[in-house]
Design a protein around this motif. Structure first.
Motif, PDB file in Angstrom:
ATOM      1  N   ASP A  45       0.857  -1.197   0.000  1.00  0.00           N
ATOM      2  CA  ASP A  45       0.000   0.000   0.000  1.00  0.00           C
ATOM      3  C   ASP A  45       0.889   1.241   0.000  1.00  0.00           C
ATOM      4  O   ASP A  45       0.586   2.247   0.608  1.00  0.00           O
ATOM      5  CB  ASP A  45      -1.018  -0.008   1.148  1.00  0.00           C
ATOM      6  N   THR A  51      -4.797   1.115   0.950  1.00  0.00           N
ATOM      7  CA  THR A  51      -5.281   0.561  -0.319  1.00  0.00           C
ATOM      8  C   THR A  51      -4.225  -0.404  -0.840  1.00  0.00           C
ATOM      9  O   THR A  51      -3.235   0.010  -1.443  1.00  0.00           O
ATOM     10  CB  THR A  51      -5.549   1.681  -1.358  1.00  0.00           C
ATOM     11  N   TRP A  52      -4.432  -1.679  -0.579  1.00  0.00           N
ATOM     12  CA  TRP A  52      -3.451  -2.706  -0.945  1.00  0.00           C
ATOM     13  C   TRP A  52      -3.638  -3.112  -2.397  1.00  0.00           C
ATOM     14  O   TRP A  52      -4.733  -3.424  -2.831  1.00  0.00           O
ATOM     15  CB  TRP A  52      -3.580  -3.906  -0.011  1.00  0.00           C
ATOM     16  N   ASP A  81       4.336  -0.844   4.731  1.00  0.00           N
ATOM     17  CA  ASP A  81       3.646  -0.717   3.451  1.00  0.00           C
ATOM     18  C   ASP A  81       3.827  -1.897   2.510  1.00  0.00           C
ATOM     19  O   ASP A  81       3.351  -1.861   1.379  1.00  0.00           O
ATOM     20  CB  ASP A  81       4.113   0.558   2.728  1.00  0.00           C
TER      21      ASP A  81
END
Length: 114
Positions: A45, A51-52, A81
């Motif tokens: 993300d 939001t992967w 992330d």
């Protein structure tokens, strides 16, 4: 086995004409777990927190996060992330963890056969 950052691993796969592994179904997830190594997968993300997306740009639809992941470090480890498969969760399938992209791990590249 070589270990390096998520960005290095991602670029290494691209240099080989491949991508970091994208997990499309439970069978693939179960196979990767049998390797019994902590490894990068092609999920992050980095662009938008929370939001992967897979390295091919597709959004994450089916996830195998270990509870309570993804937690973005819980506010104590800095940004997390990038995604890895880990072996410390007892669940036989839910084995993903978010971790700092600068962590050094093994990685798996894959190519898509037409």
């Amino acid at each position: 086995m070589e270990q390096n950052t998520w960005e290095y691993a991602n670029q290494d796969c691209l240099n080989r004409g491949a991508t970091l592994v994208i997990i499309n179904n439970q069978e693939e997830q179960k196979f990767l777990i049998t390797l019994n190594i902590n490894t990068w997968i092609g999920l992050s993300d980095i662009e938008t927190e929370g939001t992967w997306r897979w390295v091919d740009g597709t959004p994450l639809t089916t996830a195998y996060w270990g509870p309570p992941q993804p937690d973005n470090g819980g506010g104590t480890h800095g940004e997390e992330d990038s995604a890895e498969i880990v072996n410390w969760y007892n669940d036989p399938v839910q084995k993903w963890n978010d971790v700092s992209c600068t962590t050094k791990l093994n990685w798996i590249c894959e190519t898509v056969s037409e």
